[in-house]
Design an enzyme around this catalytic site. Structure first.
Site, PDB file in Angstrom:
ATOM      1  N   VAL A  66      12.103  42.430  10.224  1.00 23.74           N
ATOM      2  CA  VAL A  66      11.509  42.658   8.896  1.00 23.74           C
ATOM      3  C   VAL A  66      10.020  42.989   8.955  1.00 23.74           C
ATOM      4  CG1 VAL A  66      13.236  41.235   7.702  1.00 23.74           C
ATOM      5  CG2 VAL A  66      11.055  40.195   8.403  1.00 23.74           C
ATOM      6  N   TYR A 156       1.330  29.274   7.470  1.00 21.75           N
ATOM      7  CA  TYR A 156       2.643  29.182   6.799  1.00 21.75           C
ATOM      8  C   TYR A 156       2.444  28.947   5.298  1.00 21.75           C
ATOM      9  CZ  TYR A 156       7.513  27.618   6.102  1.00 21.75           C
ATOM     10  OH  TYR A 156       8.823  27.479   5.678  1.00 21.75           O
TER      11      TYR A 156
END
Ligand code: NAD
Length: 253
Positions: A66, A156
């Site tokens: 991706v 993150y």
């Protein structure tokens, strides 16, 4: 035609080789969808597809990174060729790990932002014409880490907060064109990913108190999140647009 809730629907799922993505692929297929499963891990995505096909349901898949718009475009074209269009896009591919910010180099920052944020950008761009054609929807897998800060998890957290607000913005921009976009925001779910979040000996444990659950030691299952994702993608959620649906046993309560 079957009256299963996703009968006739075509679903494109990233990160479908493991954990939440795999459980979601299996759940959509069980509920009648034609699933196109993608993952950077080619053998893993083959396993997901084989498991679904073995149940008599419909799935195809491809290896896809991706972080690469070319790879995503190729996979999206294969999905449209296989299933005639796209009704639902689920972005479940994700990476992360606990790391002290002082040790985070540029490559590590870009690795996490690349998969978790650039990935959904690439898939959304490629799926958009198909989703608009079918008045479809997007469900992104963010995290409770996108709703608050967490020590040793800055890249993150930044990626998941970015994904949540990206999704909200899409929800507004396409609201009049029949496209919905939502996130699920899981707490801890037992998958291979979570071993990357084990703190190292130099981390200050009291800074990790954010992870205190009202039910200590209780983990979610990938199927719990698949339930939330399929609900958001279903017609029962037709009024729900631009939310982050938290599934965390109450950690953020
Ligand atoms: P997982 O590691 O089991 O699955 C993630 C999948 O993403 C893997 O199959 C991996 O190969 C794939 N992937 C990684 N990089 C990719 C890339 N460049 N292109 C395509 N696929 C790629 O982890 P999981 O726990 O099932 O995670 C699924 C999603 O849920 C992630 O976005 C994660 O951030 C999110 N999440 C997980 C938890 C948890 O506690 N497990 C909590 C909150 C959010």
């Amino acid at each position: 035609m079957s009256n299963a809730r996703f009968a006739g629907k075509s679903v494109f799922i990233t990160g479908a080789g493991s954990g939440i993505g795999r459980a979601t692929a299996e759940r959509f297929a069980a509920d009648g969808a034609s699933v196109f499963a993608v993952d950077v891990n080619a053998p893993a995505v083959d396993e997901t597809v084989a498991a679904i096909v073995a149940t008599g349901k419909t799935a195809a898949g491809a290896a896809c990174d991706v972080t690469s718009s070319a790879s995503v475009k190729q996979a999206m074209a294969a999905a449209v060729a296989a299933h005639g269009g796209i009704d639902v896009l689920v972005n479940a591919a994700g990476v992360g790990r606990a790391i002290r910010f002082e040790l985070m180099d540029e490559a590590e920052w870009h690795r996490v932002i690349g998969v978790n944020l650039h990935g959904p950008f690439h898939t959304t761009q490629a799926a958009l014409p198909h989703l608009l054609e079918r008045r479809g929807c997007i469900v992104n897998v963010a995290s409770i880490a996108g709703m608050r800060g967490q020590a040793y998890n800055s890249h993150y957290c930044a990626s998941k907060a970015g994904l949540l607000n990206f999704t909200r913005s899409l929800a507004l921009e396409f609201a009049t064109r029949g496209l919905r976009a939502n996130c699920v925001c899981p707490g801890g779910v037992k998958t291979p990913l979570v071993k990357n979040f084990t703190p190292d000996g130099d981390m200050e444990m009291h800074l990790l108190s954010y992870s205190m659950s009202p039910i200590p030691g209780k983990w979610g299952k990938p199927e719990d999140i698949a339930n939330a994702i399929t609900f958001l993608a279903s017609d029962e959620a037709r009024m729900i647009n631009g939310i982050g649906l938290v599934a965390d046993f109450g950690v953020l309560a």
